[in-house]
Design a protein around this motif. Sequence first.
Motif, PDB file in Angstrom:
ATOM      1  N   GLU A  91      -1.496  -7.269   4.142  1.00  0.00           N
ATOM      2  CA  GLU A  91      -2.412  -6.427   4.381  1.00  0.00           C
ATOM      3  C   GLU A  91      -2.356  -6.378   5.987  1.00  0.00           C
ATOM      4  OE1 GLU A  91      -4.981  -4.356   3.234  1.00  0.00           O
ATOM      5  OE2 GLU A  91      -3.942  -4.791   1.206  1.00  0.00           O
ATOM      6  N   LYS A 133      -1.619  -2.948   8.863  1.00  0.00           N
ATOM      7  CA  LYS A 133      -2.977  -2.920   9.528  1.00  0.00           C
ATOM      8  C   LYS A 133      -2.763  -1.612  10.579  1.00  0.00           C
ATOM      9  CE  LYS A 133      -7.174  -4.430  11.458  1.00  0.00           C
ATOM     10  NZ  LYS A 133      -8.023  -5.711  11.794  1.00  0.00           N
ATOM     11  N   PRO A 147       0.831  -1.344  -0.049  1.00  0.00           N
ATOM     12  CA  PRO A 147      -0.013   0.031   0.038  1.00  0.00           C
ATOM     13  C   PRO A 147       0.911   1.327   0.050  1.00  0.00           C
ATOM     14  CG  PRO A 147       0.070  -1.057   2.230  1.00  0.00           C
ATOM     15  CD  PRO A 147       0.859  -1.850   1.403  1.00  0.00           C
ATOM     16  N   ASN A 161      -0.819 -11.865   0.123  1.00  0.00           N
ATOM     17  CA  ASN A 161      -1.091 -10.479   0.193  1.00  0.00           C
ATOM     18  C   ASN A 161      -2.089 -10.138   1.332  1.00  0.00           C
ATOM     19  OD1 ASN A 161       0.316  -9.041  -1.761  1.00  0.00           O
ATOM     20  ND2 ASN A 161      -1.035  -9.908  -3.400  1.00  0.00           N
ATOM     21  N   ASP A 162      -2.712 -11.214   1.737  1.00  0.00           N
ATOM     22  CA  ASP A 162      -3.416 -11.020   3.213  1.00  0.00           C
ATOM     23  C   ASP A 162      -2.652 -10.858   4.354  1.00  0.00           C
ATOM     24  OD1 ASP A 162      -5.734 -11.576   1.761  1.00  0.00           O
ATOM     25  OD2 ASP A 162      -5.989 -13.689   2.192  1.00  0.00           O
ATOM     26  N   LYS A 169      -1.453   0.870  -5.004  1.00  0.00           N
ATOM     27  CA  LYS A 169      -0.362   0.057  -4.319  1.00  0.00           C
ATOM     28  C   LYS A 169       0.481  -0.123  -5.713  1.00  0.00           C
ATOM     29  CE  LYS A 169      -3.588  -2.702  -1.326  1.00  0.00           C
ATOM     30  NZ  LYS A 169      -3.897  -3.933  -0.822  1.00  0.00           N
TER      31      LYS A 169
END
Length: 360
Positions: free
Chosen positions: A349, A353, A198, A345-346, A307
């Motif tokens: 993320e 966070k 990101p 990619n989870d 991104k």
Amino acid sequence: YFCISMRLSLLTDQHSVRASLNECVLTFVRFTRGYTMKLQQLRYIVEVQNNNLNVSATAESLFTSQPGISKQVRMLEDELGVQIFGRSGKHLTHVTPAGNEVINIAREILNKVESIKAVAREHNLPDQGKLNIATTHTQARYALPDVIKGFMNKYPKVSLHMHQGTPSQISDLAAKGEADFAIATESLHLYNDLVMLPCYHWNRSVIVNKDHPLAKKTSITIEDVAQFPLVTYVFGFTGRSELDHAFEKAGLTPKIVFTATDADVIKTYVRLGVGIGVIASMAVSEELDADLVKIDASHMFEYSTTKIGFRKGSFLRSYMFDFIERFAPHLTKDKVEKAMMLKNNDEVERMFKGHTLPVK
């Protein structure tokens, strides 16, 4: 294998890349045991697929002959004992299930070969090379110029190439290794094979001519916008999905009369009176667009997140890390390397966070 893997370990401190390279060498050894196949043959089958099974176009792109490619593909199929491509007469018609598996492994091997070359270039010519970026018009025109100017001043011996396209074209270029970085906002499901980091949030503005009824308002609602014909992005481009979601949530149907992939084209048709525009706020210049009225619409739409992504297992040159940090200052080399070690990619993320991204 031992010699190759030890050499790679000495050359690179990017742990995930080293592990990926060593794993690929093992795969290559297992895959080729008992065979005499060549990297050239692997490159041919990958490029044939890239060129939609058009052998003539493949030969042209590789500066070789069509009969030569056909012969080498046949030799590889004979050696493996499987058909990679289905045929109708002399024409290739489809990739077989076995062929898909072979081509996927071949693509990985060729990517690792490029990584090996990149390792050598990093040590021999650290400030020389090339950088290919695939992105949309909005990013290329409004988000990247200052970043690229500073980058090129620092690295005059690095040739930089910009490829503009749709989200699917961008992901395809990165997946095939034709782009080092993909910079995108929409259709992020297309980028599952990339490490996506990101960079920043952004939102939208409504633009109208000075004599338009909305020009006199200091604040507008989505109901106000719904009254007029809209000129905006093609679906799948530059945060268009958030616009559609906002209207759907309000129980309204937007009157979209004209769409384009280019913010400058949208502004042109707003000037012609075709409708009011909804575009990225960063695409409106106080100086160049002084004849238009810009109305903040961030309260009506959810922000979008841009991104930057690259292929998993890629070896990133020093100047590539520098480019990423110039584009997104919070993406330091340490953070990028940490993200490269994550499974998907989870996990990326979750890593970011709670991190406050800049807003453009």
